[in-house]
Design an enzyme around this catalytic site. Structure first.
Site, short mmCIF file in Angstrom:
data_model
loop_
_atom_site.label_atom_id
_atom_site.label_comp_id
_atom_site.label_asym_id
_atom_site.label_seq_id
_atom_site.Cartn_x
_atom_site.Cartn_y
_atom_site.Cartn_z
N GLU A 35 0.88 -1.17 0.00
CA GLU A 35 0.00 0.00 0.00
C GLU A 35 0.92 1.22 0.00
O GLU A 35 1.77 1.33 0.88
CB GLU A 35 -0.88 -0.02 1.26
CG GLU A 35 -1.94 1.03 1.23
CD GLU A 35 -2.81 1.01 2.48
OE1 GLU A 35 -3.48 2.01 2.71
OE2 GLU A 35 -2.80 0.00 3.22
N ARG A 261 4.90 -12.67 10.12
CA ARG A 261 5.60 -11.45 9.75
C ARG A 261 6.93 -11.37 10.47
O ARG A 261 7.14 -12.03 11.49
CB ARG A 261 4.76 -10.21 9.99
CG ARG A 261 4.22 -10.02 11.39
CD ARG A 261 3.09 -9.01 11.40
NE ARG A 261 3.50 -7.68 11.03
CZ ARG A 261 2.95 -6.98 10.04
NH1 ARG A 261 1.98 -7.46 9.33
NH2 ARG A 261 3.38 -5.76 9.78
N LYS A 271 3.99 1.02 9.85
CA LYS A 271 4.14 2.25 9.08
C LYS A 271 3.60 3.44 9.84
O LYS A 271 4.10 4.56 9.71
CB LYS A 271 3.43 2.10 7.73
CG LYS A 271 4.32 1.51 6.66
CD LYS A 271 3.66 1.52 5.31
CE LYS A 271 2.88 0.25 5.11
NZ LYS A 271 2.25 0.12 3.81
P1 ATP Z 1 2.54 -2.09 8.20
O1 ATP Z 1 1.87 -2.97 9.17
O2 ATP Z 1 3.99 -1.87 8.47
O3 ATP Z 1 1.81 -0.82 7.95
P2 ATP Z 1 1.32 -3.29 5.95
O4 ATP Z 1 1.04 -4.72 6.08
O5 ATP Z 1 0.18 -2.37 6.13
O6 ATP Z 1 2.55 -2.91 6.85
P3 ATP Z 1 1.54 -3.29 3.13
O7 ATP Z 1 2.02 -2.21 2.26
O8 ATP Z 1 0.11 -3.64 3.08
O9 ATP Z 1 1.99 -2.93 4.58
O10 ATP Z 1 2.42 -4.60 2.92
C1 ATP Z 1 2.75 -5.14 1.68
C2 ATP Z 1 3.12 -6.58 1.87
O11 ATP Z 1 4.18 -6.71 2.80
C3 ATP Z 1 1.96 -7.37 2.44
O12 ATP Z 1 1.84 -8.59 1.73
C4 ATP Z 1 2.34 -7.60 3.87
O13 ATP Z 1 1.81 -8.78 4.37
C5 ATP Z 1 3.87 -7.64 3.80
N1 ATP Z 1 4.45 -7.24 5.07
C6 ATP Z 1 4.23 -6.09 5.75
N2 ATP Z 1 4.90 -6.08 6.92
C7 ATP Z 1 5.57 -7.27 6.98
C8 ATP Z 1 6.43 -7.89 7.94
N3 ATP Z 1 6.76 -7.27 9.09
N4 ATP Z 1 6.93 -9.11 7.67
C9 ATP Z 1 6.63 -9.73 6.52
N5 ATP Z 1 5.81 -9.23 5.58
C10 ATP Z 1 5.29 -8.01 5.80
MG MG Z 2 -1.53 -3.67 4.73
#
Ligand code: ATP
Ligand code: MG
Length: 556
Positions: A35, A261, A271
């Site tokens: 995102e 994760r 984020k």
């Molecule tokens: P955050 O929780 O940091 O805001 P998010 O999941 O909202 O992260 P996205 O941009 O939606 O961020 O993530 C893109 C991809 O990265 C998704 O498939 C998500 O599952 C993966 N991802 C995000 N954080 C992690 C993590 N700590 N470990 C492994 N994969 C991750």
């Molecule tokens: Mg997300």
């Protein structure tokens, strides 16, 4: 598939192997769906290495898809940053960059199809009421009073939503599933909401936007994704993922698999929290070298290969765990130890005058660029009567364990001569300003002739030929292993996470250092030239030579 066989297996690889063997899939097709509401962090690197890595190993493809269904929070700066991070990590997406917003027309069509099938309805409860009606894990939810609307009425209202005739928050489209489901996400989830916001891809064309759970599975299906990999918090949502695809007219039905994760000690990874650090100026920006962001790690000097190595070493499982920072640092050190040329720098300089060395003489001493890799060549370092050494490398008195320069004792200057300290000059505050020495001309590249033992070796830089630099040393950004568990994570920031050495001196060839090029500054650690402040010489300390949290160095 030779590459795949070289890698340690994991449960996802086993699933893929089985799917290829049974003929369920002929090709592996993954995607990375960020995102664009922030820059990527090391957790995302895990997902990138997994998705792009699988595609590479199985000769498949991996798409980059911006999951851009939240028009207000998303910015072009993040889109550009994410693309550049992925390239830097060494991966390439298949074809054009995709966006969930590319599919807004088709998504809208599928929403209409659900309405026509009696599987979606326009609900006019407020968001608070929707929450209240939803119940909780112990109690089933209640049906919305709008749940039994006719298909015609729903189509008409949904068209009005789309036409901008209904105000934000006054209506939404919900899937009609089961308000008593033990999975909360199945209790008539909202699939479309009204938002009068400009979108960075679609401008003002839409005022209704699809929700993540509805968008993600359909986008995967449109792109023909074979294995849709996400983190464990989406485990329950898999029911909704499958329900949507089972109930619309689309051929492809990707399968979702969840993995744990990455959590890393002494940092935060959400984020939202990273955004706070940036917007409250608690760090120098998203690419501050203390940040767990990919741009921060790059600026600090972590090689992309070390991040890929780290992601490989932590593996992919379904177990929640927290990885120690020392594992990441060990990967960085392993990579740099092989590839970083050596150099000398003095962080906190104190002047040495070698009184029996000719005032005007400049001797070029030869030093190898790497102790065990001859192919990296050698360089010349000017040796002069006045040099700098580090303040910590001299003591007026010390016991035998202190193997550096001591008054009336000898030490070897790296790649140079043995010198003996004879006296010091101090300023009014009692600080040492100059150390006077004598050198033994017979000791260049050999031990003293009379069998005197000189154990210590210290690094140095010519005072007349050395180049001034600013060196920045970094430490953990937080004082506690799990800052996210604190009431306010910002109260446990490490006040010593950045230590400046504004008056450092480095050997002459470092004046030509290019940004991000790694060096080992002998006895100090790994450093690279900063990629942001280019008006002067700024070096970032990437990592120390040893695990600084298990420091065994002799303080004597
Ligand atoms: P955050 O929780 O940091 O805001 P998010 O999941 O909202 O992260 P996205 O941009 O939606 O961020 O993530 C893109 C991809 O990265 C998704 O498939 C998500 O599952 C993966 N991802 C995000 N954080 C992690 C993590 N700590 N470990 C492994 N994969 C991750
Ligand atoms: Mg997300």
């Amino acid at each position: 598939m030779s590459q795949a066989e070289n890698r340690p297996s994991n449960f996802i690889r086993q699933i893929i192997d089985a799917d290829l063997a049974s003929g369920k899939h002929e090709q592996v097709h993954t995607r990375f769906p960020p995102e664009p509401n922030g820059h990527l962090h090391i957790g995302h690197a895990k997902s990138i290495c997994l998705n792009f890595g699988l595609a590479q190993d199985y000769q498949g493809t991996c798409n980059l898809r911006f999951d851009d269904t939240n028009p207000e929070k998303e910015e072009q700066e993040f889109v550009d940053g994410i693309k550049s991070n992925i390239h830097w990590l060494g991966f390439e997406w298949d074809g054009e960059v995709r966006h969930s917003s590319d599919y807004f027309d088709r998504l809208h069509g599928y929403a209409v199809e659900l309405i026509e099938k009696g599987l979606a309805y326009v609900c006019e409860l407020s968001s608070d009421e929707i929450r209240e009606y939803r119940g909780n894990l112990k109690e089933p939810g209640r049906n919305s009073p709008y749940r039994e609307r006719s298909v015609e009425e729903n189509l008409e209202l949904f068209a009005k939503m789309k036409a901008g005739e209904i105000a934000e928050g006054k209506a939404c489209l919900r899937a009609k599933i089961d308000m008593a489901s033990s999975f909360m996400c199945m209790r008539d989830p909202v699939i479309y909401r009204i938002k009068f916001a400009e979108h960075h891809q679609t401008g003002n064309r839409w005022c209704i936007y699809p929700m993540y759970d509805f968008t993600h599975c359909i986008s995967d299906a449109i792109e023909g994704i074979s294995h849709s990999l996400c983190t464990l918090e989406f485990q329950d949502n898999r029911r909704l993922y499958d329900w949507v695809l089972d109930n619309i007219s689309i051929e492809c039905h990707p399968r979702q698999y969840e993995f744990s994760r990455l959590n890393l000690e002494y940092t935060v990874m959400s984020k939202r929290k990273l955004t706070q650090l940036v917007s409250e100026d608690l760090v120098e920006g998203w690419d501050d070298p203390r940040m767990p962001t990919i741009s921060g790690m790059r600026r600090r000097g972590y090689p992309a290969a070390s991040i890929r190595d780290f992601c490989q070493r932590i593996g992919v499982t379904k177990q929640e765990n927290t990885i120690e920072m020392s594992l990441l640092e060990a990967c960085v050190r392993d990579e740099l130890n092989h590839n970083a040329p050596r150099a000398m720098s003095v962080l906190e300089p104190v002047r040495i005058v070698i009184e029996n060395y000719d005032q005007d003489k400049v001797e070029m001493l030869t030093a190898p660029n790497h102790p065990s890799n001859e192919a990296m060549g050698s360089r010349e370092i000017p040796f002069t009567r006045e040099i700098f050494i580090d303040r910590a490398d001299f003591r007026e008195e010390a016991n035998k364990k202190y193997k550096r320069l001591v008054l009336n004792k000898e030490v070897r200057l790296r790649y140079g001569y043995v010198v003996k300290a004879t006296r010091v000059d101090k300023n009014e505050a009692g600080e040492i300003e100059t150390i006077y020495c004598e050198y033994d001309p017979q000791t260049l590249g050999q031990d003293p002739a009379d069998g005197r033992k000189v154990k210590g070796v210290i690094h140095w830089v010519s005072a007349s030929h050395g180049v001034p630099a600013e060196i920045r040393s970094y430490d953990r950004l937080f004082k506690v292993p799990n800052p996210a568990a604190e009431d306010d994570f910002k109260t446990c920031m490490n006040p010593e996470s950045l230590v400046l050495h504004p008056h450092a001196v480095v050997e002459p060839m470092l004046a030509e250092a290019t940004p991000e090029q790694a060096y080992q500054f002998e006895r100090e650690g790994y450093f690279c030239r900063d990629n942001k402040h280019l008006d002067r010489l700024v070096f970032n300390r990437t990592v120390g030579l040893r695990d600084s949290w298990a420091k065994v160095e002799n303080k004597g």
